[in-house]
Design a protein around this motif. Structure first.
Motif, PDB file in Angstrom:
ATOM      1  N   LEU A 134       0.935  -1.051   0.275  1.00  0.00           N
ATOM      2  CA  LEU A 134      -0.044   0.383  -0.006  1.00  0.00           C
ATOM      3  C   LEU A 134       1.102   1.020   0.344  1.00  0.00           C
ATOM      4  O   LEU A 134      -0.118   2.182  -0.034  1.00  0.00           O
ATOM      5  CB  LEU A 134      -0.517  -0.241   1.454  1.00  0.00           C
ATOM      6  CG  LEU A 134      -1.926  -0.882   1.553  1.00  0.00           C
ATOM      7  CD1 LEU A 134      -2.700  -1.194   2.442  1.00  0.00           C
ATOM      8  CD2 LEU A 134      -3.114  -1.298   0.079  1.00  0.00           C
ATOM      9  N   VAL A 135       2.497   1.005  -0.470  1.00  0.00           N
ATOM     10  CA  VAL A 135       3.300   2.062   0.515  1.00  0.00           C
ATOM     11  C   VAL A 135       2.937   3.681  -0.820  1.00  0.00           C
ATOM     12  O   VAL A 135       3.311   3.017  -2.590  1.00  0.00           O
ATOM     13  CB  VAL A 135       4.501   2.100   0.398  1.00  0.00           C
ATOM     14  CG1 VAL A 135       5.143   1.128  -0.958  1.00  0.00           C
ATOM     15  CG2 VAL A 135       5.530   3.545   1.127  1.00  0.00           C
ATOM     16  N   PRO A 136       2.888   4.339  -0.970  1.00  0.00           N
ATOM     17  CA  PRO A 136       2.215   5.407  -1.644  1.00  0.00           C
ATOM     18  C   PRO A 136       3.375   5.848  -3.181  1.00  0.00           C
ATOM     19  O   PRO A 136       5.242   5.594  -2.129  1.00  0.00           O
ATOM     20  CB  PRO A 136       1.897   7.204  -1.268  1.00  0.00           C
ATOM     21  CG  PRO A 136       2.641   7.070   0.119  1.00  0.00           C
ATOM     22  CD  PRO A 136       2.193   5.196   0.733  1.00  0.00           C
ATOM     23  N   TRP A 181      10.578   6.734   1.246  1.00  0.00           N
ATOM     24  CA  TRP A 181      11.785   6.621   2.872  1.00  0.00           C
ATOM     25  C   TRP A 181      10.739   5.463   2.865  1.00  0.00           C
ATOM     26  O   TRP A 181      11.722   4.602   4.103  1.00  0.00           O
ATOM     27  CB  TRP A 181      11.324   8.119   3.556  1.00  0.00           C
ATOM     28  CG  TRP A 181       9.960   8.491   3.825  1.00  0.00           C
ATOM     29  CD1 TRP A 181       9.043   8.845   2.742  1.00  0.00           C
ATOM     30  CD2 TRP A 181       9.378   8.584   5.531  1.00  0.00           C
ATOM     31  NE1 TRP A 181       7.910   9.155   3.787  1.00  0.00           N
ATOM     32  CE2 TRP A 181       7.933   8.816   5.225  1.00  0.00           C
ATOM     33  CE3 TRP A 181       9.484   7.015   5.887  1.00  0.00           C
ATOM     34  CZ2 TRP A 181       7.329   8.129   5.838  1.00  0.00           C
ATOM     35  CZ3 TRP A 181       8.591   6.645   6.374  1.00  0.00           C
ATOM     36  CH2 TRP A 181       6.859   7.785   6.584  1.00  0.00           C
ATOM     37  N   LEU A 182       9.772   5.486   3.099  1.00  0.00           N
ATOM     38  CA  LEU A 182       8.236   4.346   3.627  1.00  0.00           C
ATOM     39  C   LEU A 182       8.712   3.280   2.774  1.00  0.00           C
ATOM     40  O   LEU A 182       8.556   2.102   3.482  1.00  0.00           O
ATOM     41  CB  LEU A 182       7.296   4.725   3.413  1.00  0.00           C
ATOM     42  CG  LEU A 182       6.078   3.815   4.375  1.00  0.00           C
ATOM     43  CD1 LEU A 182       6.078   3.689   5.640  1.00  0.00           C
ATOM     44  CD2 LEU A 182       4.836   4.644   3.888  1.00  0.00           C
ATOM     45  N   LEU A 183       8.969   3.635   1.602  1.00  0.00           N
ATOM     46  CA  LEU A 183       9.810   1.885   1.039  1.00  0.00           C
ATOM     47  C   LEU A 183      10.777   1.426   1.715  1.00  0.00           C
ATOM     48  O   LEU A 183      10.972   0.180   2.139  1.00  0.00           O
ATOM     49  CB  LEU A 183       9.796   2.292  -0.712  1.00  0.00           C
ATOM     50  CG  LEU A 183      10.157   1.121  -1.629  1.00  0.00           C
ATOM     51  CD1 LEU A 183       9.209  -0.107  -1.429  1.00  0.00           C
ATOM     52  CD2 LEU A 183      10.712   1.864  -3.079  1.00  0.00           C
ATOM     53  N   LEU A 184      11.863   1.897   2.139  1.00  0.00           N
ATOM     54  CA  LEU A 184      13.038   2.002   2.827  1.00  0.00           C
ATOM     55  C   LEU A 184      12.353   0.983   3.850  1.00  0.00           C
ATOM     56  O   LEU A 184      13.722   0.169   5.008  1.00  0.00           O
ATOM     57  CB  LEU A 184      14.108   2.727   2.564  1.00  0.00           C
ATOM     58  CG  LEU A 184      15.521   2.901   3.043  1.00  0.00           C
ATOM     59  CD1 LEU A 184      15.919   1.888   1.552  1.00  0.00           C
ATOM     60  CD2 LEU A 184      16.110   3.878   2.952  1.00  0.00           C
ATOM     61  N   LEU A 185      12.039   2.012   5.195  1.00  0.00           N
ATOM     62  CA  LEU A 185      12.006   1.695   6.009  1.00  0.00           C
ATOM     63  C   LEU A 185      10.707  -0.137   6.496  1.00  0.00           C
ATOM     64  O   LEU A 185      11.453  -0.464   7.038  1.00  0.00           O
ATOM     65  CB  LEU A 185      10.682   2.716   7.244  1.00  0.00           C
ATOM     66  CG  LEU A 185      10.091   1.932   8.541  1.00  0.00           C
ATOM     67  CD1 LEU A 185      11.670   2.398   9.315  1.00  0.00           C
ATOM     68  CD2 LEU A 185       9.460   2.863   8.694  1.00  0.00           C
ATOM     69  N   LEU A 186      10.212   0.037   5.318  1.00  0.00           N
ATOM     70  CA  LEU A 186       9.227  -1.154   4.893  1.00  0.00           C
ATOM     71  C   LEU A 186       9.686  -2.655   5.243  1.00  0.00           C
ATOM     72  O   LEU A 186       9.401  -3.997   5.387  1.00  0.00           O
ATOM     73  CB  LEU A 186       7.455  -1.016   5.198  1.00  0.00           C
ATOM     74  CG  LEU A 186       7.194  -0.254   5.172  1.00  0.00           C
ATOM     75  CD1 LEU A 186       5.734  -0.213   4.757  1.00  0.00           C
ATOM     76  CD2 LEU A 186       6.283  -1.048   6.716  1.00  0.00           C
ATOM     77  N   ARG A 187      10.986  -2.229   4.062  1.00  0.00           N
ATOM     78  CA  ARG A 187      11.943  -3.167   3.985  1.00  0.00           C
ATOM     79  C   ARG A 187      12.728  -3.686   4.380  1.00  0.00           C
ATOM     80  O   ARG A 187      13.090  -5.180   5.014  1.00  0.00           O
ATOM     81  CB  ARG A 187      12.925  -2.679   2.536  1.00  0.00           C
ATOM     82  CG  ARG A 187      11.957  -2.456   1.111  1.00  0.00           C
ATOM     83  CD  ARG A 187      11.934  -4.267   0.356  1.00  0.00           C
ATOM     84  NE  ARG A 187      12.932  -4.626  -0.247  1.00  0.00           N
ATOM     85  CZ  ARG A 187      13.478  -5.900  -0.355  1.00  0.00           C
ATOM     86  NH1 ARG A 187      12.187  -6.627   0.276  1.00  0.00           N
ATOM     87  NH2 ARG A 187      13.990  -7.222  -0.684  1.00  0.00           N
ATOM     88  N   ARG A 211       3.351  -3.922  -7.100  1.00  0.00           N
ATOM     89  CA  ARG A 211       2.358  -4.569  -5.163  1.00  0.00           C
ATOM     90  C   ARG A 211       2.156  -6.002  -4.986  1.00  0.00           C
ATOM     91  O   ARG A 211       1.275  -6.536  -4.021  1.00  0.00           O
ATOM     92  CB  ARG A 211       1.337  -3.650  -5.394  1.00  0.00           C
ATOM     93  CG  ARG A 211       1.502  -1.774  -4.985  1.00  0.00           C
ATOM     94  CD  ARG A 211       0.330  -1.011  -5.409  1.00  0.00           C
ATOM     95  NE  ARG A 211       0.910   0.029  -5.226  1.00  0.00           N
ATOM     96  CZ  ARG A 211       1.379   0.879  -4.638  1.00  0.00           C
ATOM     97  NH1 ARG A 211       1.451   0.645  -3.694  1.00  0.00           N
ATOM     98  NH2 ARG A 211       1.671   2.298  -5.142  1.00  0.00           N
ATOM     99  N   ALA A 212       1.826  -6.731  -6.297  1.00  0.00           N
ATOM    100  CA  ALA A 212       0.898  -8.048  -6.714  1.00  0.00           C
ATOM    101  C   ALA A 212       2.173  -8.996  -5.054  1.00  0.00           C
ATOM    102  O   ALA A 212       2.071  -9.839  -4.969  1.00  0.00           O
ATOM    103  CB  ALA A 212       0.738  -8.401  -7.774  1.00  0.00           C
ATOM    104  N   ILE A 213       3.594  -8.854  -6.151  1.00  0.00           N
ATOM    105  CA  ILE A 213       4.481  -9.111  -5.115  1.00  0.00           C
ATOM    106  C   ILE A 213       4.485  -9.200  -3.725  1.00  0.00           C
ATOM    107  O   ILE A 213       4.474 -10.679  -2.790  1.00  0.00           O
ATOM    108  CB  ILE A 213       5.955  -8.261  -5.607  1.00  0.00           C
ATOM    109  CG1 ILE A 213       5.962  -9.090  -7.144  1.00  0.00           C
ATOM    110  CG2 ILE A 213       6.837  -8.983  -4.547  1.00  0.00           C
ATOM    111  CD1 ILE A 213       7.363  -8.089  -7.286  1.00  0.00           C
TER     112      ILE A 213
END
Length: 524
Positions: free
Chosen positions: A146-148, A153-159, A218-220
């Motif tokens: 769901l990351v916009p 930065w949020l992509l990096l953090l959630l990884r 996003r399906a991944i």
């Protein structure tokens, strides 16, 4: 490819001697005690396979399957992401260097998290830590899906959270198997269990390429979320606690918080076992104080980082060199490198065993002659034999390294130049197959050696190895694209191969003079 694949015990080596069995037992027990009472309880025969665990053979196989399935998620999560890197770069409007940082941060936390989770799993139980890890993985995948696209930065953090949740499942699953399987069965069960971590790197890019090419990137993450959620549900409902310091052979009732919703199998109503003492937390980083450990881990880390440098460039360089490839096609390209690892691990194990047995026979003949000359000299146990400085342990493990390294370096150089020259796609695919083949041979031989050197600290040494090489791999991935832009693929991989070659004296020195470090530890 993910590190956990190279850390998995090989079934052919896990049964070689009791020392190796002890090393395998440590897959998820950083503070393993040498006291058999602590492992089983106080009133049963620890040498009896029948009394080792109350689980039936069918129940053990189910637990092995569940452990292998959970361990599959670690390499699957790491590799399913790679084919989508170019698409994510476009969606987030970021350079490939910045998107590669999401791989770098994943690798950093992949190395750090087992150091954190393993001691807690050994002290408070496998089940609780399994649930925490799987829940963290599942929730982080929801966030990633769901990351916009304006929140890099949020992509990096959630990884980072994704890595923290998935990376420890391999060690936890190995610990579960060791909890329920006596040494006489352990090689078979561990051999079956390693199918999960070894299949993950092959399936991940294929699934990732198919999903990102047809349903979007996003399906991944939705796929991993559903997969990990299903495994989490099974664990919550039926996975019993197996940690021997909590439940002994399985007949001691686990604490309420560690009990499944439904009882797993049939259990006797009473047990005369006393609960073993709880193990203290340990610090795996203390192993870095051993010089021979640093020699092995430094060489291992450099080879590992170059291998990861190859795998992370497949999606990018193949798309640039062969623009007609779809995302699904690029995902299929990863099968070559993953496919090379599977037969490479099997063949390396066979050859390693053959060479080990040859040196073992020479050693026994020498000791037998010494016993004839000196009747007071006692015979050595298999573990004492490996610790004897007269036994060429380092040569038995590392003698195949020059051949594997030569193949690895030649193929790495050929991989870079084949892509720069834009030759037929079959050429780099064949080269990546042999890169995977030779890489797993190098990793397995060195991993076996460090497990032999510290048979009572197998989890600690594995965590130390994982942290060392994941940090090196993350550093290389962080600067790799900059080097490729400056030197082009051909000279980039010549440079990487040269660094590996310059590091080989570390392994060679350990092979020739490592017995001196063993002797120093014995004197202490």
């Amino acid at each position: 490819m993910v590190s956990e694949m190279t850390d998995s015990p090989d079934s052919s080596t896990s049964q070689r001697t009791s020392g190796v069995e002890d090393a395998d037992l440590e897959a998820a027990s950083p503070t393993h005690s040498n006291d058999p009472k602590q492992e089983l309880g106080t009133n049963k025969d620890v040498n009896s396979d029948a009394s080792y665990s109350i689980f039936s053979r069918r129940e053990k196989w189910f637990l092995v399957f569940l452990g292998s399935l959970s361990a599959l998620l670690s390499p699957l999560t790491a590799n399913i992401y790679l084919p989508a890197l170019p698409i994510i770069s476009q969606e987030f409007n970021k350079s490939l260097e910045l998107i590669n940082l999401t791989v770098t941060t994943y690798m950093i936390f992949q190395g750090i998290s087992p150091v954190f989770w393993a001691p807690f799993g050994d002290r408070y139980g496998r089940r609780i830590v399994f649930i925490l890890c799987m829940a963290l993985l599942c929730l982080s995948c929801v966030g990633l899906a769901l990351v916009p696209t304006n929140a890099y930065w949020l992509l990096l953090l959630l990884r980072c959270f994704q890595a923290a949740g998935s990376a420890s499942t391999v060690a936890l699953a190995a610990g579960l198997i060791v909890d329920i399987a006596p040494p006489s069965e352990r090689g078979m069960f561990l051999g079956a269990y390693t199918l999960g971590p070894m299949v993950g790197p092959c399936l991940g890019p294929v699934i990732g390429g198919a999903l990102s090419g047809s349903l979007g990137w996003r399906a991944i993450f939705w796929f991993i979320c559903i997969f990990s959620g299903a495994v989490l549900l099974v664990i919550v409902l039926i996975l019993p606690e197996t940690l021997r310091s909590l439940v002994g052979d399985g007949s001691i009732p686990a604490p309420r918080i560690s009990r499944p919703v439904f009882q797993f199998g049939k259990r006797s109503g009473s047990s005369n076992l006393e609960r073993p003492p709880q193990k203290p937390l340990a610090n795996p980083l203390r192993l870095y104080l051993n010089i021979d450990v640093l020699l092995i881990l430094t060489f291992n880390a450099i080879v590992y980082s170059v291998f990861y440098g190859v795998t992370t460039t497949i999606s990018i360089l193949f798309q640039q060199t062969y623009p007609y490839l779809t995302q699904t096609d690029i995902g299929l390209c990863f099968i070559a490198v993953g496919g090379g690892c599977i037969p490479g691990a099997w063949l390396t194990g066979k050859l390693l065993d053959k060479h080990y047995r040859a040196l073992d026979e020479k050693y026994k003949a020498k000791k037998a002659q010494q016993a004839l000359d000196n009747e007071d000299e006692k015979s050595l146990t298999p573990f004492e034999q490996k610790m004897d400085i007269d036994f060429p342990l380092e040569r038995a493990r590392l003698s195949m390294t020059p051949i594997n390294l030569a193949v690895f370096l030649a193929c790495v150089v050929g991989y870079g130049w084949s892509l720069e020259s834009k030759v037929h796609i079959a050429v780099p695919l064949v080269l990546t197959f042999f890169i995977g083949w030779s890489f797993i041979g190098i990793m397995n031989t060195h991993q076996n050696l460090i497990m032999d050197l510290f048979p009572s600290q197998g989890s600690s040494i594995t965590a130390a190895n994982n942290l060392f090489r994941c940090s090196a791999g993350a550093a290389l991935v962080a600067v790799e694209q900059l080097i490729i832009d400056a030197l082009n693929p051909g000279w980039t991989f010549v440079l990487f191969a040269g660094i590996c070659l310059l590091s080989y004296p570390l392994s060679y020195y350990e092979m020739m003079y490592g017995y001196k470090f063993r002797a120093a530890r014995q004197r202490k």
